[in-house]
Scaffold this motif. Structure first.
Motif, PDB file in Angstrom:
ATOM      1  N   VAL A 266      41.866  47.915  56.583  1.00 16.86           N
ATOM      2  CA  VAL A 266      40.438  47.354  56.535  1.00 16.86           C
ATOM      3  C   VAL A 266      40.790  45.966  56.414  1.00 16.86           C
ATOM      4  O   VAL A 266      39.721  45.130  56.447  1.00 16.86           O
ATOM      5  CB  VAL A 266      39.432  48.064  55.721  1.00 16.86           C
ATOM      6  CG1 VAL A 266      39.141  49.456  56.414  1.00 16.86           C
ATOM      7  CG2 VAL A 266      39.894  47.971  54.303  1.00 16.86           C
ATOM      8  N   GLY A 267      41.929  45.425  55.618  1.00 17.00           N
ATOM      9  CA  GLY A 267      41.909  44.191  55.243  1.00 17.00           C
ATOM     10  C   GLY A 267      43.400  43.690  55.129  1.00 17.00           C
ATOM     11  O   GLY A 267      44.289  44.450  54.759  1.00 17.00           O
TER      12      GLY A 267
ATOM     13  N   ALA B 126      52.562  44.271  56.557  1.00 19.41           N
ATOM     14  CA  ALA B 126      52.098  44.516  58.006  1.00 19.41           C
ATOM     15  C   ALA B 126      53.053  44.030  58.924  1.00 19.41           C
ATOM     16  O   ALA B 126      53.258  44.702  60.017  1.00 19.41           O
ATOM     17  CB  ALA B 126      50.909  43.769  58.231  1.00 19.41           C
ATOM     18  N   ASP B 127      53.705  42.863  58.847  1.00 20.35           N
ATOM     19  CA  ASP B 127      54.700  42.595  59.788  1.00 20.35           C
ATOM     20  C   ASP B 127      56.037  43.503  59.909  1.00 20.35           C
ATOM     21  O   ASP B 127      56.694  43.632  60.501  1.00 20.35           O
ATOM     22  CB  ASP B 127      55.356  41.004  59.421  1.00 20.35           C
ATOM     23  CG  ASP B 127      54.096  40.139  59.612  1.00 20.35           C
ATOM     24  OD1 ASP B 127      53.302  40.101  60.333  1.00 20.35           O
ATOM     25  OD2 ASP B 127      54.273  38.802  59.023  1.00 20.35           O
ATOM     26  N   ARG B 128      56.207  43.767  58.347  1.00 14.54           N
ATOM     27  CA  ARG B 128      57.360  44.783  58.258  1.00 14.54           C
ATOM     28  C   ARG B 128      57.288  46.196  59.000  1.00 14.54           C
ATOM     29  O   ARG B 128      58.134  46.496  59.567  1.00 14.54           O
ATOM     30  CB  ARG B 128      57.902  44.996  56.827  1.00 14.54           C
ATOM     31  CG  ARG B 128      58.943  46.204  56.603  1.00 14.54           C
ATOM     32  CD  ARG B 128      59.244  45.958  55.334  1.00 14.54           C
ATOM     33  NE  ARG B 128      60.205  44.963  54.604  1.00 14.54           N
ATOM     34  CZ  ARG B 128      61.361  44.914  54.504  1.00 14.54           C
ATOM     35  NH1 ARG B 128      62.006  45.930  55.139  1.00 14.54           N
ATOM     36  NH2 ARG B 128      62.013  43.870  54.370  1.00 14.54           N
ATOM     37  N   LEU B 129      55.926  46.634  58.604  1.00 10.37           N
ATOM     38  CA  LEU B 129      55.598  47.997  59.214  1.00 10.37           C
ATOM     39  C   LEU B 129      55.097  47.923  60.872  1.00 10.37           C
ATOM     40  O   LEU B 129      54.853  48.939  61.486  1.00 10.37           O
ATOM     41  CB  LEU B 129      54.732  48.499  58.580  1.00 10.37           C
ATOM     42  CG  LEU B 129      54.935  48.834  57.184  1.00 10.37           C
ATOM     43  CD1 LEU B 129      53.661  49.440  56.333  1.00 10.37           C
ATOM     44  CD2 LEU B 129      56.114  49.903  57.062  1.00 10.37           C
ATOM     45  N   GLY B 130      54.854  46.645  61.126  1.00 12.23           N
ATOM     46  CA  GLY B 130      54.496  46.462  62.648  1.00 12.23           C
ATOM     47  C   GLY B 130      53.136  46.844  62.899  1.00 12.23           C
ATOM     48  O   GLY B 130      52.690  47.430  64.169  1.00 12.23           O
TER      49      GLY B 130
ATOM     50  N   GLY C 222      48.560  46.267  62.211  1.00 16.97           N
ATOM     51  CA  GLY C 222      47.569  45.165  62.059  1.00 16.97           C
ATOM     52  C   GLY C 222      46.355  45.823  61.479  1.00 16.97           C
ATOM     53  O   GLY C 222      46.174  47.084  61.090  1.00 16.97           O
ATOM     54  N   LEU C 223      45.252  45.023  61.483  1.00 14.39           N
ATOM     55  CA  LEU C 223      43.900  45.629  61.301  1.00 14.39           C
ATOM     56  C   LEU C 223      43.554  46.722  62.178  1.00 14.39           C
ATOM     57  O   LEU C 223      43.705  46.931  63.241  1.00 14.39           O
ATOM     58  CB  LEU C 223      42.919  44.405  61.514  1.00 14.39           C
ATOM     59  CG  LEU C 223      41.520  44.348  60.520  1.00 14.39           C
ATOM     60  CD1 LEU C 223      41.887  44.243  59.263  1.00 14.39           C
ATOM     61  CD2 LEU C 223      40.627  43.296  60.928  1.00 14.39           C
ATOM     62  N   GLU C 224      42.869  47.669  61.235  1.00 15.00           N
ATOM     63  CA  GLU C 224      42.552  48.997  61.934  1.00 15.00           C
ATOM     64  C   GLU C 224      43.661  50.018  62.255  1.00 15.00           C
ATOM     65  O   GLU C 224      43.304  50.943  62.882  1.00 15.00           O
ATOM     66  CB  GLU C 224      41.664  48.904  63.101  1.00 15.00           C
ATOM     67  CG  GLU C 224      40.252  47.784  63.304  1.00 15.00           C
ATOM     68  CD  GLU C 224      39.303  48.518  61.904  1.00 15.00           C
ATOM     69  OE1 GLU C 224      39.342  49.959  61.944  1.00 15.00           O
ATOM     70  OE2 GLU C 224      38.769  47.952  61.304  1.00 15.00           O
ATOM     71  N   SER C 225      44.859  49.476  61.915  1.00  9.27           N
ATOM     72  CA  SER C 225      46.043  50.436  62.003  1.00  9.27           C
ATOM     73  C   SER C 225      45.959  51.534  61.333  1.00  9.27           C
ATOM     74  O   SER C 225      45.381  51.405  60.067  1.00  9.27           O
ATOM     75  CB  SER C 225      47.420  49.854  62.129  1.00  9.27           C
ATOM     76  OG  SER C 225      47.302  48.471  63.161  1.00  9.27           O
ATOM     77  N   ARG C 226      46.823  52.908  61.502  1.00  9.45           N
ATOM     78  CA  ARG C 226      46.626  53.724  60.469  1.00  9.45           C
ATOM     79  C   ARG C 226      48.081  53.672  59.768  1.00  9.45           C
ATOM     80  O   ARG C 226      48.966  53.125  60.469  1.00  9.45           O
ATOM     81  CB  ARG C 226      46.631  55.288  61.320  1.00  9.45           C
ATOM     82  CG  ARG C 226      45.312  55.588  62.057  1.00  9.45           C
ATOM     83  CD  ARG C 226      45.359  56.963  62.734  1.00  9.45           C
ATOM     84  NE  ARG C 226      45.754  57.883  61.976  1.00  9.45           N
ATOM     85  CZ  ARG C 226      45.108  58.755  61.267  1.00  9.45           C
ATOM     86  NH1 ARG C 226      43.888  58.516  61.075  1.00  9.45           N
ATOM     87  NH2 ARG C 226      45.776  59.820  60.784  1.00  9.45           N
ATOM     88  N   LEU C 227      47.981  54.058  58.393  1.00 10.99           N
ATOM     89  CA  LEU C 227      48.948  53.845  57.602  1.00 10.99           C
ATOM     90  C   LEU C 227      49.266  55.331  56.844  1.00 10.99           C
ATOM     91  O   LEU C 227      48.134  55.456  56.250  1.00 10.99           O
ATOM     92  CB  LEU C 227      48.902  52.712  56.487  1.00 10.99           C
ATOM     93  CG  LEU C 227      49.959  52.284  55.616  1.00 10.99           C
ATOM     94  CD1 LEU C 227      51.292  52.065  56.245  1.00 10.99           C
ATOM     95  CD2 LEU C 227      49.460  51.281  54.597  1.00 10.99           C
TER      96      LEU C 227
ATOM     97  N   VAL D 195      43.944  47.891  51.968  1.00 14.77           N
ATOM     98  CA  VAL D 195      44.251  46.537  52.027  1.00 14.77           C
ATOM     99  C   VAL D 195      45.577  46.243  52.040  1.00 14.77           C
ATOM    100  O   VAL D 195      46.259  46.950  50.882  1.00 14.77           O
ATOM    101  CB  VAL D 195      43.272  45.743  51.221  1.00 14.77           C
ATOM    102  CG1 VAL D 195      43.647  44.276  51.379  1.00 14.77           C
ATOM    103  CG2 VAL D 195      41.936  45.828  51.653  1.00 14.77           C
ATOM    104  N   ILE D 196      46.384  45.751  52.673  1.00 19.03           N
ATOM    105  CA  ILE D 196      47.656  45.523  52.768  1.00 19.03           C
ATOM    106  C   ILE D 196      48.154  43.961  52.961  1.00 19.03           C
ATOM    107  O   ILE D 196      47.425  43.204  53.044  1.00 19.03           O
ATOM    108  CB  ILE D 196      48.657  46.092  53.805  1.00 19.03           C
ATOM    109  CG1 ILE D 196      48.232  45.635  55.111  1.00 19.03           C
ATOM    110  CG2 ILE D 196      48.198  47.845  53.447  1.00 19.03           C
ATOM    111  CD1 ILE D 196      49.327  46.368  56.219  1.00 19.03           C
TER     112      ILE D 196
END
Length: 405
Positions: A183-184, A153-157, A159-164, A147-148
């Motif tokens: 997931v959140g 999320a904006d800095r890394l570009g 969103g939800l369901e993205s891989r990090l 959960v981020i």
């Protein structure tokens, strides 16, 4: 005789209703504004502290003595399960949260950023749930969930369901990491916190760091945060091999803010009262100068300086004390209303979030403050009366009578 002087003073107040009314309204509005502003600032500080305690700084934190230096993963709390059972028996502790922690790097295909990785128990509740904008919190059914914050999320570009990908140090000092799925996404009161913190499952983080069920941090919440020092001293003596840190030690700026709150309330009120004092002095001087012949006649027929002085003092006190109680009552009504509904400042959300402030302020004041303000206004009214009353007794009765002929 005193009763007659009081009656005379009260009648003199209303000899010029317009002028007296203006002063009374000024005192009323000044008292209301000062008390309400004090309540507003108190509510703002209280909301700020509550937000910090809710999300970033616990009332009391227990860690390994060497862990806080470098967040070294090998420095876990020994015999954590036994310690948690002991803490659960304390009546003065309302909640207990456990975390594994690591400093690391969050990476996406577009960017990377340094973050604090917080491993929390998936089945336990966490305050971050209150700020979820999208998705859900962690669960045991998910594989490597994270959960981020919205800012991250904006800095890394992503969103939800993205891989990090999260990279950090394991217990051997080697760089390790893993791929996580978002997931959140949360959006809290603090943009700095949102950008620099991620939440993962503690078992997942421990596995990657080479730990079993160890814990780096135990965070305690108590009913009254200002009692944290007392409980921390007790726990420090009971567990001398552990580091017990209060919120004031972990965040000295919060301690300073809390200590300055009371002083700030009175500074606001004193500034307004000083302005009112000069207004009252000016009004009473005008009243005295207009009544030079009358005051001279009173002196000539036998009223001594003390009684003349007392009469002017009563006039000044009446002017002040008619408006002050009404102002205090109106301020109490205003604070009670907005204390329940709140003052929405969402138009300034971006600037307030940068400083960790809530966009909804709930004004509040301790009851003792109303009594203190009443005493402060009473003292101010007496001080306002001294100079006009002194000018009165300086009049020469004969010269005062001739001056107006």
């Amino acid at each position: 005789m005193i009763r007659n002087i009081i009656k005379l003073g009260w009648k003199n107040v209303w000899r010029s209703p317009t002028r007296s009314g203006v002063v009374i309204v000024a005192v009323l509005l000044g008292t209301w504004a000062g008390v309400f502003l004090s309540a507003f600032f108190t509510g703002m500080v209280k909301g700020y502290l509550d937000n910090q305690f809710d999300l970033t700084v616990p009332h009391i934190e227990i860690t390994h003595p060497q862990f806080e230096d470098l967040y070294s993963p090998e420095h876990t709390i020994p015999n954590a399960e036994t310690l948690l059972r002991d803490l659960a028996r304390h009546d003065s502790i309302t909640s207990i949260r456990t975390q594994s922690l690591a400093n690391g790097l969050a990476q996406s295909p577009r960017n990377n950023f340094g973050v604090t990785i917080r491993g929390v128990d998936p089945d336990s509740t966490h305050s971050i749930e209150n700020y979820l904008e999208e998705g859900s919190m962690l669960s045991n059914q998910q594989q490597n969930p994270v959960v981020i914050g919205q800012k991250l999320a904006d800095r890394l570009g992503i969103g939800l369901e993205s891989r990090l990908v999260l990279n950090f140090q394991d217990t051997n000092g080697d760089i390790t990491g893993g791929a996580f799925r978002v997931v959140g996404i949360f959006d809290s009161f603090s943009s700095v916190f949102d950008e620099s913190n991620v939440f993962v499952s503690r078992p997942d983080l421990n596995s990657l760091m080479g730990l079993d069920n160890e814990i780096h941090s135990i965070q305690l919440t108590i009913p009254a945060f200002d009692n944290a020092d007392k409980l921390a001293d007790h726990l420090g003596q009971k567990y001398p091999n552990l580091q017990v840190t209060t919120w004031g030690e972990a965040a000295p700026e919060l301690q300073y803010t809390y200590e300055m709150t009371g002083l700030m309330m009175y500074i606001v009120m004193i500034i307004i009262i000083i302005a009112l004092v000069f207004s009252i002095i000016n009004t009473m001087l005008m009243a005295v100068l207009e009544r030079t012949r009358e005051l001279g006649m009173l002196r000539a027929v036998g009223m001594n300086k003390t009684r003349v002085f007392t009469m002017v003092v009563y006039e000044t006190v009446f002017l002040t004390m008619v408006g002050a109680p009404i102002g205090l009552f109106l301020s109490w009504l205003t604070i009670s209303f907005y204390g329940d509904t709140g003052i929405n400042l969402s138009a300034f959300a971006e600037g307030m979030n940068a400083y960790g402030l809530s966009t909804v302020i709930y004004p509040s004041l301790p009851p003792i403050y109303y009594l203190n303000i009443t005493l402060l206004v009473a003292v101010a009214s007496l001080l306002s009366a001294l100079y006009p009353a002194w000018k009165t007794i300086q009049l020469n009765p004969i010269e005062a009578i001739r001056k107006m002929n």
